[in-house]
Design a protein around this motif. Structure first.
Motif, PDB file in Angstrom:
ATOM      1  N   PRO A  43      25.182 -35.583  51.383  1.00  0.00           N
ATOM      2  CA  PRO A  43      25.718 -36.981  51.535  1.00  0.00           C
ATOM      3  C   PRO A  43      26.981 -37.173  50.934  1.00  0.00           C
ATOM      4  O   PRO A  43      27.934 -37.986  50.938  1.00  0.00           O
ATOM      5  CB  PRO A  43      24.752 -37.875  50.728  1.00  0.00           C
ATOM      6  CG  PRO A  43      23.689 -37.081  50.025  1.00  0.00           C
ATOM      7  CD  PRO A  43      23.865 -35.833  50.764  1.00  0.00           C
ATOM      8  N   ALA A  44      27.400 -35.981  49.926  1.00  0.00           N
ATOM      9  CA  ALA A  44      28.865 -35.725  49.304  1.00  0.00           C
ATOM     10  C   ALA A  44      30.002 -35.181  50.176  1.00  0.00           C
ATOM     11  O   ALA A  44      30.977 -34.775  49.888  1.00  0.00           O
ATOM     12  CB  ALA A  44      28.630 -35.117  48.003  1.00  0.00           C
ATOM     13  N   SER A  45      29.565 -35.020  51.592  1.00  0.00           N
ATOM     14  CA  SER A  45      30.457 -34.230  52.606  1.00  0.00           C
ATOM     15  C   SER A  45      30.340 -35.113  53.815  1.00  0.00           C
ATOM     16  O   SER A  45      29.241 -35.946  54.168  1.00  0.00           O
ATOM     17  CB  SER A  45      29.994 -33.020  52.850  1.00  0.00           C
ATOM     18  OG  SER A  45      29.925 -32.216  51.334  1.00  0.00           O
ATOM     19  N   PHE A  46      31.354 -34.708  54.578  1.00  0.00           N
ATOM     20  CA  PHE A  46      31.256 -35.259  56.097  1.00  0.00           C
ATOM     21  C   PHE A  46      31.622 -34.035  56.946  1.00  0.00           C
ATOM     22  O   PHE A  46      32.061 -32.909  56.527  1.00  0.00           O
ATOM     23  CB  PHE A  46      32.170 -36.526  56.288  1.00  0.00           C
ATOM     24  CG  PHE A  46      33.881 -36.078  56.028  1.00  0.00           C
ATOM     25  CD1 PHE A  46      34.283 -35.691  56.993  1.00  0.00           C
ATOM     26  CD2 PHE A  46      34.323 -36.084  54.974  1.00  0.00           C
ATOM     27  CE1 PHE A  46      35.599 -35.354  56.926  1.00  0.00           C
ATOM     28  CE2 PHE A  46      35.762 -35.778  54.829  1.00  0.00           C
ATOM     29  CZ  PHE A  46      36.518 -35.521  55.801  1.00  0.00           C
ATOM     30  N   VAL A  47      31.310 -34.234  58.324  1.00  0.00           N
ATOM     31  CA  VAL A  47      31.792 -33.290  59.242  1.00  0.00           C
ATOM     32  C   VAL A  47      33.185 -33.269  59.843  1.00  0.00           C
ATOM     33  O   VAL A  47      33.477 -34.646  60.254  1.00  0.00           O
ATOM     34  CB  VAL A  47      30.670 -33.122  60.322  1.00  0.00           C
ATOM     35  CG1 VAL A  47      30.841 -32.095  61.220  1.00  0.00           C
ATOM     36  CG2 VAL A  47      29.341 -32.690  59.734  1.00  0.00           C
ATOM     37  N   LEU A  48      34.084 -32.418  59.993  1.00  0.00           N
ATOM     38  CA  LEU A  48      35.516 -32.671  60.594  1.00  0.00           C
ATOM     39  C   LEU A  48      35.453 -31.720  61.689  1.00  0.00           C
ATOM     40  O   LEU A  48      35.261 -30.319  61.460  1.00  0.00           O
ATOM     41  CB  LEU A  48      36.340 -32.524  59.520  1.00  0.00           C
ATOM     42  CG  LEU A  48      37.921 -32.476  59.869  1.00  0.00           C
ATOM     43  CD1 LEU A  48      38.150 -33.839  60.693  1.00  0.00           C
ATOM     44  CD2 LEU A  48      38.843 -32.197  59.029  1.00  0.00           C
TER      45      LEU A  48
END
Length: 114
Positions: A43-48
């Motif tokens: 949850p401390a990251s996102f997908v790009l």
């Protein structure tokens, strides 16, 4: 980007980008395709979305910001940690993902590839 709200703000500044969802999670979409999403396993990251050659460079040059799991290996997407100092770089990559999906007319209106 300090959080998903900052990613959304940067994405919505690009022409035609909309909020939507992927796999039931918030995402930024352009022409029906994902630019970024909150589907990261942490949850401390996102997908790009990024081109595969760019992905390797990102992970090699800034592993504190960019990373991947086996699930994303070989796919044109990188995991991005929130709260790093790479805000400008992330905004550029988001604009590049937009440009790569844009029509020729949209590219002309926007300018050179970021």
């Amino acid at each position: 980007m300090k959080d998903w709200a900052a990613v959304v703000a940067a994405g919505l500044a690009l022409p035609g980008v909309e909020q939507g969802s992927r796999y039931g999670r918030p995402a930024l979409l352009f022409r029906g395709r994902m630019l970024a999403a909150t589907t990261a396993p942490d949850p401390a990251s996102f997908v790009l979305h990024v081109a595969l050659p760019d992905k390797e460079v990102l992970i090699d040059t800034d592993p504190a910001t960019f990373w991947e799991t086996d699930h994303y290996r070989g796919w044109p997407a990188v995991l991005v940690r929130y709260g790093t100092t790479a805000t400008g770089r992330i905004a550029t990559l988001l604009a590049r993902a937009w440009w790569d999906r844009a029509t020729i007319a949209q590219r002309r209106g926007y300018g050179e590839r970021p």
